[in-house]
Write a protein that holds these residues in place. Structure first.
Motif, PDB file in Angstrom:
ATOM      1  N   TYR A  32       0.831  -1.210   0.000  1.00  0.00           N
ATOM      2  CA  TYR A  32       0.000   0.000   0.000  1.00  0.00           C
ATOM      3  C   TYR A  32       0.864   1.258   0.000  1.00  0.00           C
ATOM      4  CZ  TYR A  32       0.575   1.632   4.846  1.00  0.00           C
ATOM      5  OH  TYR A  32       1.059   2.143   6.010  1.00  0.00           O
ATOM      6  N   PRO A  33       0.371   2.329  -0.593  1.00  0.00           N
ATOM      7  CA  PRO A  33       1.065   3.613  -0.590  1.00  0.00           C
ATOM      8  C   PRO A  33       0.507   4.525   0.498  1.00  0.00           C
ATOM      9  CG  PRO A  33      -0.655   3.654  -2.220  1.00  0.00           C
ATOM     10  CD  PRO A  33      -0.770   2.325  -1.510  1.00  0.00           C
ATOM     11  N   THR A  34       1.308   5.476   0.945  1.00  0.00           N
ATOM     12  CA  THR A  34       0.842   6.374   1.995  1.00  0.00           C
ATOM     13  C   THR A  34      -0.020   7.510   1.460  1.00  0.00           C
ATOM     14  OG1 THR A  34       2.921   7.604   1.801  1.00  0.00           O
ATOM     15  CG2 THR A  34       2.792   5.877   3.483  1.00  0.00           C
ATOM     16  N   GLN A  35       0.158   7.858   0.184  1.00  0.00           N
ATOM     17  CA  GLN A  35      -0.590   9.000  -0.347  1.00  0.00           C
ATOM     18  C   GLN A  35      -1.068   8.738  -1.771  1.00  0.00           C
ATOM     19  OE1 GLN A  35       2.206  12.262   0.102  1.00  0.00           O
ATOM     20  NE2 GLN A  35       1.485  12.730   2.154  1.00  0.00           N
ATOM     21  N   GLU A  36      -1.383   7.492  -2.104  1.00  0.00           N
ATOM     22  CA  GLU A  36      -1.763   7.160  -3.477  1.00  0.00           C
ATOM     23  C   GLU A  36      -3.243   7.427  -3.720  1.00  0.00           C
ATOM     24  OE1 GLU A  36       0.165   6.317  -6.103  1.00  0.00           O
ATOM     25  OE2 GLU A  36      -1.717   6.572  -7.147  1.00  0.00           O
ATOM     26  N   THR A  37      -3.559   8.172  -4.778  1.00  0.00           N
ATOM     27  CA  THR A  37      -4.955   8.475  -5.106  1.00  0.00           C
ATOM     28  C   THR A  37      -5.306   8.078  -6.539  1.00  0.00           C
ATOM     29  OG1 THR A  37      -4.350  10.725  -5.790  1.00  0.00           O
ATOM     30  CG2 THR A  37      -5.045  10.404  -3.486  1.00  0.00           C
ATOM     31  N   ARG A  38      -4.334   7.602  -7.295  1.00  0.00           N
ATOM     32  CA  ARG A  38      -4.601   7.316  -8.708  1.00  0.00           C
ATOM     33  C   ARG A  38      -4.559   5.817  -9.023  1.00  0.00           C
ATOM     34  NH1 ARG A  38      -0.303  11.774 -10.572  1.00  0.00           N
ATOM     35  NH2 ARG A  38       0.485  11.101  -8.554  1.00  0.00           N
ATOM     36  N   ILE A  39      -3.532   5.128  -8.601  1.00  0.00           N
ATOM     37  CA  ILE A  39      -3.430   3.694  -8.885  1.00  0.00           C
ATOM     38  C   ILE A  39      -4.377   2.922  -7.968  1.00  0.00           C
ATOM     39  CG2 ILE A  39      -1.903   1.689  -8.874  1.00  0.00           C
ATOM     40  CD1 ILE A  39       0.407   3.529  -9.561  1.00  0.00           C
ATOM     41  N   SER A  40      -5.195   2.060  -8.559  1.00  0.00           N
ATOM     42  CA  SER A  40      -6.174   1.293  -7.783  1.00  0.00           C
ATOM     43  C   SER A  40      -5.764  -0.170  -7.702  1.00  0.00           C
ATOM     44  CB  SER A  40      -7.566   1.417  -8.414  1.00  0.00           C
ATOM     45  OG  SER A  40      -7.565   0.888  -9.734  1.00  0.00           O
ATOM     46  N   LEU A  41      -6.233  -0.828  -6.644  1.00  0.00           N
ATOM     47  CA  LEU A  41      -6.025  -2.262  -6.475  1.00  0.00           C
ATOM     48  C   LEU A  41      -7.287  -2.953  -6.992  1.00  0.00           C
ATOM     49  CD1 LEU A  41      -4.598  -4.756  -5.517  1.00  0.00           C
ATOM     50  CD2 LEU A  41      -5.183  -4.176  -3.150  1.00  0.00           C
ATOM     51  N   ASP A  42      -7.216  -3.422  -8.234  1.00  0.00           N
ATOM     52  CA  ASP A  42      -8.391  -3.992  -8.879  1.00  0.00           C
ATOM     53  C   ASP A  42      -8.669  -5.430  -8.448  1.00  0.00           C
ATOM     54  OD1 ASP A  42      -8.604  -1.610 -10.140  1.00  0.00           O
ATOM     55  OD2 ASP A  42      -8.634  -2.401 -12.183  1.00  0.00           O
ATOM     56  N   LYS A  43      -7.613  -6.185  -8.162  1.00  0.00           N
ATOM     57  CA  LYS A  43      -7.823  -7.587  -7.803  1.00  0.00           C
ATOM     58  C   LYS A  43      -6.705  -8.066  -6.893  1.00  0.00           C
ATOM     59  CE  LYS A  43      -9.380 -10.484 -10.845  1.00  0.00           C
ATOM     60  NZ  LYS A  43      -9.508 -11.440 -12.001  1.00  0.00           N
ATOM     61  N   GLU A  44      -7.089  -8.870  -5.897  1.00  0.00           N
ATOM     62  CA  GLU A  44      -6.108  -9.548  -5.055  1.00  0.00           C
ATOM     63  C   GLU A  44      -6.582 -10.975  -4.831  1.00  0.00           C
ATOM     64  OE1 GLU A  44      -4.013  -9.487  -0.623  1.00  0.00           O
ATOM     65  OE2 GLU A  44      -5.428  -7.897  -1.182  1.00  0.00           O
ATOM     66  N   ILE A  45      -5.732 -11.929  -5.184  1.00  0.00           N
ATOM     67  CA  ILE A  45      -5.980 -13.337  -4.899  1.00  0.00           C
ATOM     68  C   ILE A  45      -4.948 -13.757  -3.868  1.00  0.00           C
ATOM     69  CG2 ILE A  45      -6.141 -15.677  -5.805  1.00  0.00           C
ATOM     70  CD1 ILE A  45      -6.770 -14.474  -8.545  1.00  0.00           C
ATOM     71  N   LEU A  46      -5.405 -13.978  -2.653  1.00  0.00           N
ATOM     72  CA  LEU A  46      -4.534 -14.242  -1.511  1.00  0.00           C
ATOM     73  C   LEU A  46      -4.678 -15.703  -1.115  1.00  0.00           C
ATOM     74  CD1 LEU A  46      -2.834 -13.461   1.003  1.00  0.00           C
ATOM     75  CD2 LEU A  46      -4.953 -12.612   2.039  1.00  0.00           C
ATOM     76  N   SER A  47      -3.599 -16.456  -1.223  1.00  0.00           N
ATOM     77  CA  SER A  47      -3.651 -17.892  -0.956  1.00  0.00           C
ATOM     78  C   SER A  47      -2.679 -18.274   0.155  1.00  0.00           C
ATOM     79  CB  SER A  47      -3.316 -18.683  -2.226  1.00  0.00           C
ATOM     80  OG  SER A  47      -4.247 -18.407  -3.257  1.00  0.00           O
TER      81      SER A  47
END
Length: 358
Positions: A32-47
């Motif tokens: 994660y970023p501390t001040q990110e407003t543009r790049i989004s986390l579209d998908k996470e597959i956590l295994s």
């Protein structure tokens, strides 16, 4: 210029306050970023795959950079030092193993640093002497270039189980950091937890009413629940083989994942069946020790609990009725006694009961 954790983008691990009632090693999290407003986390597959008290973590991230140019960011993965009833040597040993970040088929280089706190200066780990009373943080530093459009990032590592007086083993994942990306959410989240064959384990239910829980393999998500973590409700999962899968969309994480095993050798244990044990309605095999003077009937129940946990379908009506009260009991009419292969400790426990019953 001095570099601190507050000035970089970090993959954030944290640990709770502790007392001398357990061993708390480490845990993982969302980049994660501390001040990110543009790049989004579209998908996470956590295994998660757990074997022999080691958690193997594989994560597939899909980020979306809406801009037309590349963005290079400094990322960190933060791992707390071991705490609780641990030696100074263990406190100064990084508990994360096989740390790997892959982008476009290439393994990214990293540097291992350390700090006394989240906002403290990053230095060489040799510059510190951490203890259970004066813990610190290990930090993996690496760069990622986010190209325009979708970016696939793969991350893997493994770490040992933590434990305390209530739980034989447990594992944590700091999910709240997923809210630090643009839109403050994980658009598509899948969590897979594979604890191995013939398991009964808990997962804290932080995913909301829209989440879909299912078993990939053979097992069930039971109706058994208990409050354990900050009044969170935990769900008990029974697997003969395979894994539990949790899927949720547009998820705004406000709490973190914890899952683990209440009792390694007994599916009937505190806190799930504590009231029944206290009232004498059921007997618990605990850690495969005969901890009291049991009646012959109780010894019979203890011995057959071992086979019930493997899914044996009893012919005796009283045994069938007794074990049917437990959410973990999944009788398999095709399973014979010869099919059940006990581990050595279970064999010894059964032999002790047979001797005590004579």
């Amino acid at each position: 210029m001095k570099t601190t954790l507050s000035t970089i983008l970090i993959l954030f691990l944290t640990f709770s306050a502790f007392g001398n009632d357990g061993v708390y090693l480490t845990r993982g999290s969302v980049i994660y970023p501390t001040q990110e407003t543009r790049i989004s986390l579209d998908k996470e597959i956590l295994s998660f795959t757990v074997r022999d008290r080691v958690g193997y973590v594989d994560i597939q991230f899909q980020f979306n950079n809406p801009e037309s140019t590349d963005r290079k960011l400094l990322i960190g993965f933060q791992a707390p030092t071991a705490a609780g009833d641990v030696s100074d040597s263990l406190s100064n040993s990084n508990q994360i193993s096989n740390f790997t970040i892959i982008q476009d088929g290439q393994i990214l280089p990293y540097k291992l640093k350390a700090a006394e706190c989240e906002d403290c200066e990053l230095k060489d780990p040799k510059d510190f002497q951490f203890t259970q009373f004066d813990p610190g943080i290990f930090v993996f530093l690496f760069e990622i270039t986010f190209k325009p459009g979708l970016n696939q990032i793969n991350h893997s590592y493994n770490f040992p189980a933590s434990g305390n007086v209530s739980m034989d083993e447990f594992y944590n994942y700091i999910l709240t950091t997923g809210s630090k990306w643009a839109d403050g959410k994980i658009k598509d989240l899948t969590v897979n937890i594979d604890m191995g064959q013939n398991q009964y384990f808990y997962v804290n239910d932080i995913f909301g009413q829209t989440a879909n829980w299912s078993i990939i393999g053979t097992g069930k998500v039971t109706d058994e629940k208990f409050d354990y973590i900050d009044n969170d409700s935990c769900r008990m999962v029974r697997t003969l083989s395979g894994q539990v899968q949790i899927k949720v969309t547009d998820f705004k994480p406000t709490k973190n994942i914890e899952f683990g095993v209440v009792s390694r050798y007994s599916f009937t244990s505190y806190p799930v069946d504590y009231e029944k044990i206290r009232k004498g309605e059921i007997v618990s095999i605990g850690n495969l020790f005969l901890e009291a003077d049991y009646s012959k009937e109780e010894l019979r129940l203890l011995r057959n609990t071992i086979y019930a946990q493997y899914g044996y379908d009893f012919n005796s009506p009283d045994l069938k009725e007794y074990f049917s009260q437990f959410a973990w009991y999944m009788p398999n009419p095709n399973l014979t006694m010869e099919d059940i292969i006990l581990i050595e400790k279970e064999k010894e426990f059964v032999d002790k009961i047979l001797l005590s019953s004579d």
